[in-house]
Design an enzyme around this catalytic site. Structure first.
Site, PDB file in Angstrom:
ATOM      1  N   VAL A 226     -38.286 -89.158  79.405  1.00 39.71           N
ATOM      2  CA  VAL A 226     -38.886 -89.394  78.086  1.00 39.71           C
ATOM      3  C   VAL A 226     -39.396 -88.048  77.563  1.00 39.71           C
ATOM      4  CG1 VAL A 226     -40.796 -90.541  76.873  1.00 39.71           C
ATOM      5  CG2 VAL A 226     -39.481 -91.791  78.596  1.00 39.71           C
TER       6      VAL A 226
ATOM      7  N   ARG B 179     -45.462 -95.355  73.771  1.00 43.67           N
ATOM      8  CA  ARG B 179     -44.930 -96.655  73.362  1.00 43.67           C
ATOM      9  C   ARG B 179     -44.165 -97.331  74.501  1.00 43.67           C
ATOM     10  NH1 ARG B 179     -47.783 -97.602  69.338  1.00 43.67           N
ATOM     11  NH2 ARG B 179     -47.447 -96.557  67.373  1.00 43.67           N
ATOM     12  N   GLY B 180     -44.490 -96.957  75.746  1.00 41.39           N
ATOM     13  CA  GLY B 180     -43.809 -97.590  76.889  1.00 41.39           C
ATOM     14  C   GLY B 180     -42.314 -97.348  76.876  1.00 41.39           C
ATOM     15  N   ILE B 181     -41.934 -96.109  76.513  1.00 41.01           N
ATOM     16  CA  ILE B 181     -40.506 -95.849  76.310  1.00 41.01           C
ATOM     17  C   ILE B 181     -39.734 -95.936  77.630  1.00 41.01           C
ATOM     18  CG2 ILE B 181     -38.823 -94.097  75.538  1.00 41.01           C
ATOM     19  CD1 ILE B 181     -41.002 -93.278  73.472  1.00 41.01           C
TER      20      ILE B 181
ATOM     21  N   ASP C 281     -44.370 -89.124  92.733  1.00 43.62           N
ATOM     22  CA  ASP C 281     -44.497 -89.720  91.396  1.00 43.62           C
ATOM     23  C   ASP C 281     -45.121 -91.111  91.512  1.00 43.62           C
ATOM     24  OD1 ASP C 281     -43.369 -87.496  90.150  1.00 43.62           O
ATOM     25  OD2 ASP C 281     -41.334 -88.257  90.404  1.00 43.62           O
TER      26      ASP C 281
ATOM     27  N   ALA D 256     -47.445 -92.713  89.805  1.00 42.36           N
ATOM     28  CA  ALA D 256     -47.675 -93.533  88.607  1.00 42.36           C
ATOM     29  C   ALA D 256     -46.402 -94.278  88.191  1.00 42.36           C
ATOM     30  CB  ALA D 256     -48.228 -92.681  87.479  1.00 42.36           C
TER      31      ALA D 256
ATOM     32  N   TYR E 193     -42.698 -99.237  88.567  1.00 41.39           N
ATOM     33  CA  TYR E 193     -41.477 -99.873  89.090  1.00 41.39           C
ATOM     34  C   TYR E 193     -41.851-101.073  89.960  1.00 41.39           C
ATOM     35  CZ  TYR E 193     -39.071 -95.586  87.620  1.00 41.39           C
ATOM     36  OH  TYR E 193     -38.578 -94.542  86.881  1.00 41.39           O
TER      37      TYR E 193
HETATM   38  C1  LIG Z   1     -41.820 -90.736  84.157  1.00 35.13           C
HETATM   39  C2  LIG Z   1     -41.574 -90.845  82.645  1.00 35.13           C
HETATM   40  C3  LIG Z   1     -40.098 -91.226  82.395  1.00 35.13           C
HETATM   41  C4  LIG Z   1     -42.524 -91.923  82.057  1.00 35.13           C
HETATM   42  O1  LIG Z   1     -42.227 -92.133  80.671  1.00 35.13           O
HETATM   43  P1  LIG Z   1     -43.272 -92.885  79.703  1.00 35.13           P
HETATM   44  O2  LIG Z   1     -42.550 -93.315  78.470  1.00 35.13           O
HETATM   45  O3  LIG Z   1     -44.470 -92.050  79.547  1.00 35.13           O
HETATM   46  O4  LIG Z   1     -43.637 -94.155  80.578  1.00 35.13           O
HETATM   47  P2  LIG Z   1     -44.198 -95.512  79.993  1.00 35.13           P
HETATM   48  O5  LIG Z   1     -45.163 -95.219  78.895  1.00 35.13           O
HETATM   49  O6  LIG Z   1     -43.086 -96.466  79.727  1.00 35.13           O
HETATM   50  O7  LIG Z   1     -44.997 -96.004  81.263  1.00 35.13           O
HETATM   51  C5  LIG Z   1     -45.084 -97.359  81.598  1.00 35.13           C
HETATM   52  C6  LIG Z   1     -46.167 -97.494  82.645  1.00 35.13           C
HETATM   53  O8  LIG Z   1     -45.880 -96.694  83.794  1.00 35.13           O
HETATM   54  C7  LIG Z   1     -47.078 -96.054  84.268  1.00 35.13           C
HETATM   55  N1  LIG Z   1     -46.948 -94.595  84.057  1.00 35.13           N
HETATM   56  C8  LIG Z   1     -45.821 -93.934  83.688  1.00 35.13           C
HETATM   57  N2  LIG Z   1     -46.037 -92.584  83.677  1.00 35.13           N
HETATM   58  C9  LIG Z   1     -47.338 -92.413  84.038  1.00 35.13           C
HETATM   59  C10 LIG Z   1     -48.173 -91.272  84.203  1.00 35.13           C
HETATM   60  N3  LIG Z   1     -47.706 -90.035  84.018  1.00 35.13           N
HETATM   61  N4  LIG Z   1     -49.452 -91.469  84.568  1.00 35.13           N
HETATM   62  C11 LIG Z   1     -49.950 -92.703  84.768  1.00 35.13           C
HETATM   63  N5  LIG Z   1     -49.208 -93.847  84.615  1.00 35.13           N
HETATM   64  C12 LIG Z   1     -47.921 -93.703  84.259  1.00 35.13           C
HETATM   65  C13 LIG Z   1     -48.202 -96.660  83.475  1.00 35.13           C
HETATM   66  O9  LIG Z   1     -48.597 -97.850  84.127  1.00 35.13           O
HETATM   67  C14 LIG Z   1     -47.518 -97.006  82.176  1.00 35.13           C
HETATM   68  O10 LIG Z   1     -48.077 -98.062  81.431  1.00 35.13           O
HETATM   69  P3  LIG Z   1     -49.371 -97.801  80.499  1.00 35.13           P
HETATM   70  O11 LIG Z   1     -49.087 -96.574  79.667  1.00 35.13           O
HETATM   71  O12 LIG Z   1     -49.463 -99.076  79.704  1.00 35.13           O
HETATM   72  O13 LIG Z   1     -50.512 -97.583  81.450  1.00 35.13           O
HETATM   73  C15 LIG Z   1     -41.900 -89.504  81.915  1.00 35.13           C
HETATM   74  O14 LIG Z   1     -43.180 -89.085  82.307  1.00 35.13           O
HETATM   75  C16 LIG Z   1     -40.888 -88.412  82.231  1.00 35.13           C
HETATM   76  O15 LIG Z   1     -39.885 -88.271  81.523  1.00 35.13           O
HETATM   77  N6  LIG Z   1     -41.148 -87.618  83.301  1.00 35.13           N
HETATM   78  C17 LIG Z   1     -40.228 -86.570  83.713  1.00 35.13           C
HETATM   79  C18 LIG Z   1     -38.959 -87.157  84.304  1.00 35.13           C
HETATM   80  C19 LIG Z   1     -39.238 -87.996  85.527  1.00 35.13           C
HETATM   81  O16 LIG Z   1     -40.150 -87.758  86.295  1.00 35.13           O
HETATM   82  N7  LIG Z   1     -38.357 -88.999  85.694  1.00 35.13           N
HETATM   83  C20 LIG Z   1     -38.319 -89.787  86.899  1.00 35.13           C
HETATM   84  C21 LIG Z   1     -39.296 -90.911  86.943  1.00 35.13           C
HETATM   85  S1  LIG Z   1     -39.267 -91.603  88.588  1.00 35.13           S
END
Ligand SMILES: CC(C)(COP(=O)(O)OP(=O)(O)OC[C@H]1O[C@@H](n2cnc3c(N)ncnc32)[C@H](O)[C@@H]1OP(=O)(O)O)[C@@H](O)C(=O)NCCC(=O)NCCS
Length: 205
Positions: free
Chosen positions: A109, A117-119, A148, A150, A155
């Site tokens: 993301v 926005r929970g992308i 990772d 969070a 998941y």
């Molecule tokens: C990991 C990643 C894809 C998360 O994207 P995102 O759109 O921010 O995630 P979401 O908003 O859909 O998160 C859904 C839920 O997951 C959890 N979560 C996700 N990322 C989090 C973080 N950095 N810290 C805390 N909780 C997190 C929370 O419970 C969140 O819900 P909430 O915001 O209502 O509390 C983004 O941080 C990213 O692109 N990181 C770099 C690539 C990466 O690490 N990819 C592999 C993931 S295993």
């Protein structure tokens, strides 16, 4: 999109930003190779369109670095889904998922839109939905690095369970240890059940 993936790889590998263009070039080649494997694989793209009325202040704050325009549409994120072994370009990382099972990878993301926005959650749901359409298998695998925590908790809340964990020996290869996780997807007898499955899950992101 290649740029978005390249930025994320650089971030995960702790590489300086000057490497992003080299990574971007490699990612582009990879995406071209993937295109030849359609329809055994798919790359989903999320767009974010600024809503004018709702939550304007919060959005203005986030998007202040984006040019002032009435309507803003951004490439927000991406995810890859392989439906079977024919959709795989390179062998997936360890712990290896079963060869012919659907596999979700490279969920990214855009930084600006994270925790907004929970992308990621929407990308994951869309991947699961597509697996139900495109594969006869009723499980989806993905990797998550052990550090990772969070995303891993998200998941778990979405129904994924740990199947395997990397041995400590991967540290010798200068890699992070990963979980291989799997979700059993529902067996659907018709498409209206798919709508019910998705809307029920929206209650528990
Ligand atoms: C990991 C990643 C894809 C998360 O994207 P995102 O759109 O921010 O995630 P979401 O908003 O859909 O998160 C859904 C839920 O997951 C959890 N979560 C996700 N990322 C989090 C973080 N950095 N810290 C805390 N909780 C997190 C929370 O419970 C969140 O819900 P909430 O915001 O209502 O509390 C983004 O941080 C990213 O692109 N990181 C770099 C690539 C990466 O690490 N990819 C592999 C993931 S295993």
């Amino acid at each position: 999109m290649a740029w978005l993936l390249a930025e994320s790889f650089a971030e995960l590998m702790l590489l300086p930003s000057r490497y992003v263009s080299v990574l971007g070039y490699l990612v582009k080649q990879y995406l071209f190779e993937k295109m030849e494997l359609l329809p055994n694989t798919a790359t989903l793209i999320a767009f974010y369109k600024r809503r004018k009325e709702e939550g304007k202040e919060e959005e203005e704050e986030r998007l202040e670095e984006v040019e002032e325009e009435d309507e803003v549409e951004l490439l927000a994120g991406t995810v890859e889904v392989c439906f079977n072994k024919k959709g795989v370009v390179a062998s997936p990382p360890t712990p290896t998922p079963p060869k012919n099972s659907p596999y979700v990878s490279n969920i990214v993301v855009k930084k600006l839109l994270r925790r907004f926005r929970g992308i990621e959650w929407h990308l994951l749901k869309a991947s699961e939905e597509l697996i139900l359409h495109m594969s006869s298998s009723r499980e989806g695998y993905l990797h998550c690095r052990m550090i990772d925590t969070a995303p891993f908790n998200m998941y778990k809340k979405s129904g994924y369970d740990i199947v395997k964990i990397d041995t400590i020996l991967v540290l010798l290869l200068l890699q992070r240890r990963k979980h291989l996780i799997c979700k059993k997807l529902p067996v659907l007898t018709n498409f209206s059940e798919l709508d019910t499955f998705c809307s029920q899950e929206e209650l528990t992101p």
